[in-house]
Each structure stands twice: as structure tokens, then as C-alpha cells.
Design a protein around this motif. Structure first.
Motif, short mmCIF file in Angstrom:
data_model
loop_
_atom_site.label_atom_id
_atom_site.label_comp_id
_atom_site.label_asym_id
_atom_site.label_seq_id
_atom_site.Cartn_x
_atom_site.Cartn_y
_atom_site.Cartn_z
N ASP A 1 -21.09 27.97 -48.81
CA ASP A 1 -20.98 28.50 -47.45
C ASP A 1 -21.94 27.80 -46.49
OD1 ASP A 1 -19.10 30.27 -48.37
OD2 ASP A 1 -20.45 31.99 -48.47
N LEU A 2 -23.18 27.61 -46.93
CA LEU A 2 -24.20 27.00 -46.06
C LEU A 2 -23.87 25.53 -45.77
CD1 LEU A 2 -27.39 28.64 -47.61
CD2 LEU A 2 -26.55 28.95 -45.26
N LEU A 3 -23.33 24.83 -46.76
CA LEU A 3 -22.96 23.44 -46.52
C LEU A 3 -21.89 23.36 -45.42
CD1 LEU A 3 -23.11 20.40 -47.53
CD2 LEU A 3 -20.98 20.95 -48.69
N VAL A 4 -20.88 24.22 -45.52
CA VAL A 4 -19.81 24.22 -44.51
C VAL A 4 -20.37 24.59 -43.14
CG1 VAL A 4 -17.67 25.36 -43.81
CG2 VAL A 4 -17.99 24.69 -46.20
N GLU A 5 -21.29 25.56 -43.11
CA GLU A 5 -21.83 26.04 -41.84
C GLU A 5 -22.80 25.05 -41.19
OE1 GLU A 5 -23.64 29.85 -42.62
OE2 GLU A 5 -21.81 30.60 -43.57
N HIS A 6 -23.65 24.40 -42.01
CA HIS A 6 -24.76 23.62 -41.43
C HIS A 6 -24.81 22.16 -41.84
CE1 HIS A 6 -26.29 27.42 -39.97
NE2 HIS A 6 -26.29 27.91 -41.20
N GLY A 7 -24.02 21.74 -42.82
CA GLY A 7 -24.04 20.35 -43.26
C GLY A 7 -25.08 20.10 -44.34
N PHE A 8 -24.94 18.93 -44.99
CA PHE A 8 -25.80 18.60 -46.13
C PHE A 8 -27.26 18.47 -45.73
CE2 PHE A 8 -27.90 15.68 -49.04
CZ PHE A 8 -27.54 16.19 -50.27
N GLY A 9 -27.52 17.80 -44.61
CA GLY A 9 -28.90 17.55 -44.21
C GLY A 9 -29.71 18.81 -43.97
N ALA A 10 -29.05 19.83 -43.43
CA ALA A 10 -29.76 21.09 -43.11
C ALA A 10 -29.80 22.05 -44.30
CB ALA A 10 -29.10 21.76 -41.92
N LEU A 11 -29.09 21.72 -45.36
CA LEU A 11 -29.04 22.61 -46.53
C LEU A 11 -30.34 22.50 -47.32
CD1 LEU A 11 -27.23 24.51 -48.28
CD2 LEU A 11 -26.57 22.46 -49.54
N THR A 12 -30.98 23.62 -47.59
CA THR A 12 -32.22 23.63 -48.37
C THR A 12 -32.11 24.66 -49.49
OG1 THR A 12 -33.27 25.34 -47.03
CG2 THR A 12 -33.60 23.03 -46.33
#
Length: 199
Positions: free
Chosen positions: A31-42
Motif C-alpha cells: 500500500d505504501l509503495l503505491v501511495e508514496h513510491g519506492f524512494g519514500a518507502l521506509t
């Protein structure tokens, strides 16, 4: 299940995971990858969304890449299984049509694209992606084409790897560049490369 009530046994096993927490982490990463992209995923964000401790994630996965790989493997087995039963020309065509939908519309397809992009400048990601996802799936795809050929359903002009690359490559390129997959592209490639038997 009994391991959950036996901390010493769980600690010794190391790899035993609570399934509910594991699934929560995988869905959160997706879900977070779709919402914010790879770079912002932590890992911190994944832990927060999943409702688990960050240390729990690091105990199970070394980095966010491995979390995403597990997500990709799990989701693609559901969304895009490689056919293994009676292989006809239409089954093979349907699989590659499904692949086009997967990379352009499915959240799990976005995970694949993100990992492909990251693999271009990170050799560790490239190696993990090949070992855990691309190579095992490619083996099943080769088997699918081999069965279709043995059945007389298809007559590939190229070897199996070149055929798979020629069919999937343009679709991945379109998806990575944010372009629509041209209507009829896959059918044209399919007819040209696999020469399905009519009738």
C-alpha cells in the motif's frame, strides 16, 4: 501455532513468523509503495502502518527490498499464476495479456516495476530480484512454452528466453515509462513470434 505460546522454541527457530503480523507487513509495504513510491518507502513507515515494531521487521527481513520481494511473490502467485495444466495457444496468450494488466493496473505490478527500476543502480536488488522472483517465474514460463510447443499449439520462431523477452519487454517498457500499452501490441507480437496453429 503452538510456537506462539512457547517463546523459547520461537526464539530458537528464528525464522518462524506470526502469520497475521507477516501479512500485515506485506500489505502495508504494498500500500505504501503505491501511495508514496519506492524512494519514500521506509521500514519505519511499514512498521507504523502494519502495527508492528520496527525490530520485528528487521528480524524477518534485512531491508525494505526483501519485504517488497515477499509481497511481490505472494501477490503475483494469486494475480498472475503461470499456467501449468493443459497449455493451448489461448492459454499462453491469456497469460501474457494478464501480465500486461498486472504491470499496468495491479498494485503488485507496481512493486515489480519499482524493484526493476531500483535494480538498475543497485546490484544487490538486481541479484535478489533475479534469484527470488524472475528466475523461478522464468523457469515456469519456459515450461509453459515447451508444453504448448509439444502440443502443437504454438511454433515459436525464437528460443524460449528470447520469446518471453520479446513478448514481455515492450509491455514492461510501456509500464516503466508511464505509457499506455498500444492496443493490439501483444496480439501482433504473439501471432508473429509464436505462430499459433489455427483451427
Amino acid at each position: 501455532m503452538s510456537a506462539a505460546n512457547s517463546p523459547p522454541r520461537r526464539a530458537r527457530s528464528g525464522n518462524r513468523r506470526d502469520e497475521t503480523a507477516r501479512l500485515a507487513v506485506l500489505h502495508a509495504a504494498d500500500d505504501l509503495l503505491v501511495e508514496h513510491g519506492f524512494g519514500a518507502l521506509t521500514v519505519e513507515a511499514i512498521a507504523r502502518r502494519a502495527g508492528v515494531a520496527k525490530q520485528t521487521i528487521y528480524r524477518w527481513w534485512p531491508s525494505k527490498v526483501e519485504v517488497l520481494l515477499d509481497t511481490l511473490v505472494m501477490d503475483s502467485e494469486k494475480s498472475l499464476p503461470v499456467p501449468a495444466e493443459k497449455i493451448t495457444a489461448e492459454v499462453v496468450r491469456g497469460y501474457f495479456r494478464g501480465f500486461a494488466r498486472f504491470v499496468t493496473r495491479d498494485p503488485a505490478g507496481k512493486v515489480l516495476l519499482a524493484l526493476i527500476a531500483e535494480a538498475q543502480h543497485d546490484s544487490g536488488t538486481a541479484g535478489n530480484l533475479r534469484e527470488h522472483y524472475l528466475d523461478p517465474r522464468r523457469e515456469r514460463e519456459r515450461e509453459m512454452l515447451a508444453r504448448g510447443t509439444e502440443n502443437g499449439e504454438i511454433a515459436p520462431k525464437l528460443g524460449p528466453d528470447a520469446t518471453i523477452d520479446a513478448l514481455s519487454g515492450p509491455i514492461v517498457y510501456c509500464a516503466l515509462t508511464g505509457s499506455a500499452v498500444p492496443r493490439g501490441l501483444l496480439d501482433t507480437l504473439f501471432e508473429d513470434l509464436l505462430r499459433p496453429r489455427s483451427g
